[in-house]
Design a protein around this motif. Structure first.
Motif, mmCIF file in Angstrom:
data_model
loop_
_atom_site.group_PDB
_atom_site.id
_atom_site.type_symbol
_atom_site.label_atom_id
_atom_site.label_comp_id
_atom_site.label_asym_id
_atom_site.label_seq_id
_atom_site.Cartn_x
_atom_site.Cartn_y
_atom_site.Cartn_z
ATOM 1 N N LYS A 130 0.836 -1.201 0.000
ATOM 2 C CA LYS A 130 0.000 0.000 0.000
ATOM 3 C C LYS A 130 0.875 1.259 0.000
ATOM 4 C CE LYS A 130 -3.986 2.005 2.467
ATOM 5 N NZ LYS A 130 -3.478 3.330 2.855
ATOM 6 N N PHE A 131 1.855 1.318 0.896
ATOM 7 C CA PHE A 131 2.741 2.484 0.952
ATOM 8 C C PHE A 131 3.513 2.637 -0.347
ATOM 9 C CE2 PHE A 131 6.790 4.561 1.648
ATOM 10 C CZ PHE A 131 6.420 5.709 2.349
ATOM 11 N N SER A 133 2.756 1.624 -3.376
ATOM 12 C CA SER A 133 1.935 2.019 -4.524
ATOM 13 C C SER A 133 1.380 3.433 -4.381
ATOM 14 C CB SER A 133 0.781 1.030 -4.720
ATOM 15 O OG SER A 133 -0.050 0.988 -3.573
ATOM 16 N N GLU A 134 1.142 3.867 -3.136
ATOM 17 C CA GLU A 134 0.566 5.202 -2.924
ATOM 18 C C GLU A 134 1.604 6.308 -2.829
ATOM 19 O OE1 GLU A 134 -1.950 5.017 0.500
ATOM 20 O OE2 GLU A 134 -3.494 3.791 -0.497
ATOM 21 N N ASN A 135 2.856 5.933 -2.616
ATOM 22 C CA ASN A 135 3.932 6.933 -2.484
ATOM 23 C C ASN A 135 5.106 6.576 -3.389
ATOM 24 O OD1 ASN A 135 2.915 8.455 0.147
ATOM 25 N ND2 ASN A 135 2.733 6.257 0.540
#
Length: 229
Positions: A130-131, A133-135
């Motif tokens: 998640k981190f 892909s989002e950052n």
């Protein structure tokens, strides 16, 4: 969460050291001895000890030495080992604590993790999918900076020592620090080495549920793929 490893934080040997002259190998520890580790059973040092026990006595006996281990912070365990006179006769730590302990002539190496696995990455950086892909920009910048720092430290140990002392304001003597990091077995790199044997072992003894087919199963593969093991 889909947590995976991102990069090695360097390849360094970890030593199990002892101040008990009767303890030459892990088979010599008895109920009179206690081995300090950061966390009993689950720290990387504990896992290395279990790996060594399995190698010595078989997988069914992998936790044979766990009953002798106690959780003690590295600085306290190092001080106790150097002072002597307590039930704590062993300490499985990492640089620089193992080096500080070995400066005492009464302390010796019982087990070197490089003898178990060859050069290996005892600690790795990890992140959630998640981190990542989002950052993407932050993630990429951090990974590239980590690789740059590792390359810098590997090529110029003196400059690396100076940077460390300046940034952390550590009280360690520069020559003492250089003596530690100039060990030819030390490798500052983001490339993971020999992580798979430990992963496969953890599956065999039931510490992880799913068996990885290779080291790539638990490492993110970025634009510039790691060439590891």
């Amino acid at each position: 969460q889909n947590v995976k490893a991102v990069a090695s934080l360097g390849n360094f040997p970890y030593y199990l050291v002892s101040n008990n002259p009767k303890v030459k190998t892990i088979a010599d520890f008895t109920e009179k001895d206690r081995i300090a580790v950061p966390a009993v059973g689950v720290s990387v040092q504990s896992r290395f000890l279990q790996y060594a026990a399995a190698k010595q006595w078989g997988d069914k006996e992998f936790n044979r030495l766990d009953k002798y281990t106690i959780a003690v912070p590295h600085p306290d365990a190092t001080a106790a080992l150097i002072a002597g006179g307590t039930e704590l006769t062993g300490h499985f730590s990492n640089p620089p604590f193992q080096d500080q302990a070995l400066a005492n002539p009464n302390v010796h190496v019982v087990l070197n993790t490089y003898d178990l696995l060859g050069p290996n990455s005892p600690t790795v950086l990890f992140a959630t999918e998640k981190f990542r892909s989002e950052n993407p920009k932050t993630y990429k910048a951090f990974v590239e900076a980590l690789a740059e720092a590792a390359n810098f430290a590997q090529k110029d140990k003196g400059a690396a020592a100076d940077t460390y002392i300046r940034v952390t304001k550590a009280k360690i003597d520069r020559e003492a620090l250089l003596k530690i990091i100039d060990n030819p077995q030390f490798e500052f790199t983001v490339t993971p080495k020999n992580t798979y044997p430990l992963a496969e072992f953890l599956y065999r003894v039931g510490a992880i549920k799913n068996k990885p087919q290779s080291w790539k199963d638990y490492f993110f593969q970025d634009t510039t793929p790691l060439q590891g093991s």
